[in-house]
Design an enzyme around this catalytic site. Structure first.
Site, PDB file in Angstrom:
ATOM      1  N   HIS A  99     -93.449  82.953 -61.093  1.00 49.20           N
ATOM      2  CA  HIS A  99     -92.414  82.048 -61.604  1.00 49.20           C
ATOM      3  C   HIS A  99     -92.913  81.047 -62.643  1.00 49.20           C
ATOM      4  O   HIS A  99     -92.106  80.323 -63.230  1.00 49.20           O
ATOM      5  CB  HIS A  99     -91.729  81.319 -60.438  1.00 49.20           C
ATOM      6  CG  HIS A  99     -90.251  81.202 -60.586  1.00 49.20           C
ATOM      7  ND1 HIS A  99     -89.397  80.935 -59.543  1.00 49.20           N
ATOM      8  CD2 HIS A  99     -89.447  81.312 -61.688  1.00 49.20           C
ATOM      9  CE1 HIS A  99     -88.142  80.877 -60.003  1.00 49.20           C
ATOM     10  NE2 HIS A  99     -88.153  81.103 -61.290  1.00 49.20           N
ATOM     11  N   ASP A 122     -83.981  80.049 -55.306  1.00 49.39           N
ATOM     12  CA  ASP A 122     -85.384  80.093 -54.905  1.00 49.39           C
ATOM     13  C   ASP A 122     -85.529  79.464 -53.522  1.00 49.39           C
ATOM     14  O   ASP A 122     -84.761  78.570 -53.172  1.00 49.39           O
ATOM     15  CB  ASP A 122     -86.193  79.265 -55.940  1.00 49.39           C
ATOM     16  CG  ASP A 122     -87.677  79.581 -55.956  1.00 49.39           C
ATOM     17  OD1 ASP A 122     -88.286  79.614 -54.874  1.00 49.39           O
ATOM     18  OD2 ASP A 122     -88.222  79.761 -57.058  1.00 49.39           O
ATOM     19  N   HIS A 124     -88.133  77.776 -52.922  1.00 51.83           N
ATOM     20  CA  HIS A 124     -88.919  76.584 -53.276  1.00 51.83           C
ATOM     21  C   HIS A 124     -88.265  75.870 -54.459  1.00 51.83           C
ATOM     22  O   HIS A 124     -87.462  76.460 -55.174  1.00 51.83           O
ATOM     23  CB  HIS A 124     -90.344  77.003 -53.640  1.00 51.83           C
ATOM     24  CG  HIS A 124     -90.965  77.924 -52.641  1.00 51.83           C
ATOM     25  ND1 HIS A 124     -90.937  79.301 -52.789  1.00 51.83           N
ATOM     26  CD2 HIS A 124     -91.583  77.686 -51.468  1.00 51.83           C
ATOM     27  CE1 HIS A 124     -91.522  79.864 -51.748  1.00 51.83           C
ATOM     28  NE2 HIS A 124     -91.923  78.910 -50.924  1.00 51.83           N
ATOM     29  N   ASP A 126     -90.244  74.459 -56.905  1.00 52.94           N
ATOM     30  CA  ASP A 126     -91.168  74.673 -58.035  1.00 52.94           C
ATOM     31  C   ASP A 126     -91.215  73.459 -58.952  1.00 52.94           C
ATOM     32  O   ASP A 126     -91.312  73.581 -60.169  1.00 52.94           O
ATOM     33  CB  ASP A 126     -90.769  75.925 -58.843  1.00 52.94           C
ATOM     34  CG  ASP A 126     -90.845  77.205 -58.014  1.00 52.94           C
ATOM     35  OD1 ASP A 126     -91.399  77.169 -56.896  1.00 52.94           O
ATOM     36  OD2 ASP A 126     -90.344  78.248 -58.487  1.00 52.94           O
ATOM     37  N   HIS A 139     -97.101  78.382 -60.539  1.00 55.41           N
ATOM     38  CA  HIS A 139     -95.736  78.860 -60.253  1.00 55.41           C
ATOM     39  C   HIS A 139     -94.963  77.861 -59.374  1.00 55.41           C
ATOM     40  O   HIS A 139     -93.749  78.023 -59.222  1.00 55.41           O
ATOM     41  CB  HIS A 139     -95.715  80.273 -59.659  1.00 55.41           C
ATOM     42  CG  HIS A 139     -96.211  80.400 -58.247  1.00 55.41           C
ATOM     43  ND1 HIS A 139     -95.982  81.523 -57.487  1.00 55.41           N
ATOM     44  CD2 HIS A 139     -96.932  79.566 -57.469  1.00 55.41           C
ATOM     45  CE1 HIS A 139     -96.536  81.363 -56.292  1.00 55.41           C
ATOM     46  NE2 HIS A 139     -97.126  80.194 -56.263  1.00 55.41           N
ATOM     47  N   ASP A 224     -85.556  83.892 -57.972  1.00 51.77           N
ATOM     48  CA  ASP A 224     -86.828  84.210 -57.319  1.00 51.77           C
ATOM     49  C   ASP A 224     -86.503  85.057 -56.087  1.00 51.77           C
ATOM     50  O   ASP A 224     -85.679  84.657 -55.255  1.00 51.77           O
ATOM     51  CB  ASP A 224     -87.517  82.889 -56.929  1.00 51.77           C
ATOM     52  CG  ASP A 224     -88.942  83.082 -56.443  1.00 51.77           C
ATOM     53  OD1 ASP A 224     -89.191  84.051 -55.697  1.00 51.77           O
ATOM     54  OD2 ASP A 224     -89.794  82.242 -56.786  1.00 51.77           O
ATOM     55  N   ASP A 226     -87.989  85.363 -53.499  1.00 55.12           N
ATOM     56  CA  ASP A 226     -88.260  84.680 -52.220  1.00 55.12           C
ATOM     57  C   ASP A 226     -87.096  83.806 -51.758  1.00 55.12           C
ATOM     58  O   ASP A 226     -87.150  83.221 -50.673  1.00 55.12           O
ATOM     59  CB  ASP A 226     -89.600  83.931 -52.245  1.00 55.12           C
ATOM     60  CG  ASP A 226     -89.615  82.660 -53.079  1.00 55.12           C
ATOM     61  OD1 ASP A 226     -88.549  82.079 -53.338  1.00 55.12           O
ATOM     62  OD2 ASP A 226     -90.723  82.246 -53.476  1.00 55.12           O
ATOM     63  N   GLU A 269     -91.148  87.187 -59.124  1.00 56.33           N
ATOM     64  CA  GLU A 269     -91.952  87.095 -57.893  1.00 56.33           C
ATOM     65  C   GLU A 269     -91.902  88.330 -57.000  1.00 56.33           C
ATOM     66  O   GLU A 269     -92.248  88.244 -55.818  1.00 56.33           O
ATOM     67  CB  GLU A 269     -91.606  85.826 -57.084  1.00 56.33           C
ATOM     68  CG  GLU A 269     -91.972  84.512 -57.780  1.00 56.33           C
ATOM     69  CD  GLU A 269     -93.468  84.146 -57.721  1.00 56.33           C
ATOM     70  OE1 GLU A 269     -94.236  84.857 -57.030  1.00 56.33           O
ATOM     71  OE2 GLU A 269     -93.859  83.165 -58.390  1.00 56.33           O
TER      72      GLU A 269
HETATM   73 MN   LIG Z   1     -90.091  80.252 -57.502  1.00 53.39          MN
END
Ligand SMILES: [Mn+2]
Length: 297
Positions: A99, A122, A124, A126, A139, A224, A226, A269
């Site tokens: 990312h 996402d 997260h 980031d 990332h 993302d 994730d 990702e």
């Molecule tokens: Mn990310």
């Protein structure tokens, strides 16, 4: 515009905690993604993959930026290559890659469109800086760098364009570091947590996001993998439970795909080396097809 697509692979893993996302773009292509997009009647031009000098070693620099020496020139190179695809009258589809690539890819978007928005799906946020990051992996920092909160060598990749914090919407975040929480609060950044996803439902989250960004004319979508539950999509470097399930992820992309204001899309990702029988790449394909209008019941 979405019936004419420019595909660009960004096989970078210099910004990630584990290596392997360099294999993401080709692994997603191997699922037959481009052929299926062609079968849907869309025009595709595949620019192939950007040449990235990845490393198999993780070297922490005094700046707290892992792989700084290779990463910074790679990010600048990515920015130049992404700008090339923006010169075509087509819809950009970027396949990652870790990312960190959203820093140079969204900088190209900031250069092309005045005051654009960013929808960031996402697990997260980031939004660490080199100072707040517990890991030094870049990332986890691109959103902070897009706002000019990191060191200038990171902030100025792709020029000094900045993301307005009020033009950002996070969706599905559920794993936030302390320093990130402070920035999100201080900048009053809009987010929909997984709790919000369950409270409102996907349709309402999409509607609320578009209303929130309602005065903007150009929006970029950064997805993302994730953001999905890691039991469903395990092939990713920083997996987190409790994310979007398959139907939620497919629906959210299908709904955002219908929004005319969304003028660029990236999926990042995917790490095939951590995957289970390539299922995460297969899911990535289905999500991209949903974004470009594949119908499902
Ligand atoms: Mn990310």
């Amino acid at each position: 515009m979405k019936d004419n697509i420019s595909v660009l692979g960004i096989p970078i893993d210099l910004g990630a905690s584990t290596i392997g996302t360099r294999l993401g773009p080709d692994s997603i292509r191997l699922t037959g993604l481009l052929e299926e997009l062609l079968d849907m009647g869309l025009d595709i031009y595949d620019f192939g993959n950007i040449d990235i000098k990845n490393s198999n070693k993780k070297i922490k620099f005094p700046s707290n930026m892992t792989n700084e020496d290779r990463l910074l020139p790679s990010l600048s190179h990515i920015n130049e290559e992404v700008e090339k695809i923006y010169q075509r009258q087509s819809f950009p589809l970027i396949l990652g890659g870790d990312h960190s690539l959203v820093l140079p890819s969204f900088k190209a978007f900031l250069k092309k469109y005045k005051n654009p928005g960013l929808i960031y799906i996402d697990a997260h946020a980031d939004i660490n800086t080199e100072k707040s990051s517990p890991t030094g992996n870049v990332h986890g920092m691109p959103v902070a760098a897009l706002m000019g909160l990191c060191s200038n060598k990171l902030n100025n990749i792709g020029g000094s364009y900045k993301l307005n914090p009020q033009n950002l919407v996070y969706i599905a975040i559920r794993d936030i570091d302390k320093g990130e929480e402070l920035i999100i609060k201080e900048k009053n950044i809009k987010y929909f947590s997984m709790a919000d996803v369950y409270k409102y439902g996907i349709e309402e989250i999409v509607r609320k996001s578009m209303v929130y960004l309602g005065n903007l004319s150009s929006i970029y979508l950064s997805f993302d993998i994730d953001s999905m539950d890691c039991d469903i999509a395990p092939g990713t470097g920083v997996p987190v439970r409790g994310g979007l399930n398959y139907n939620q992820a497919r629906l959210i992309l299908s709904l955002f795909g219908k929004e005319e204001k969304i003028k660029g899309f990236e999926l990042v990702e995917v790490n095939p080396s951590l995957d289970d029988k390539n299922k995460t790449s297969e899911i990535a394909k289905e999500l991209i097809l949903a974004f470009f209008g594949k119908s499902f019941i």
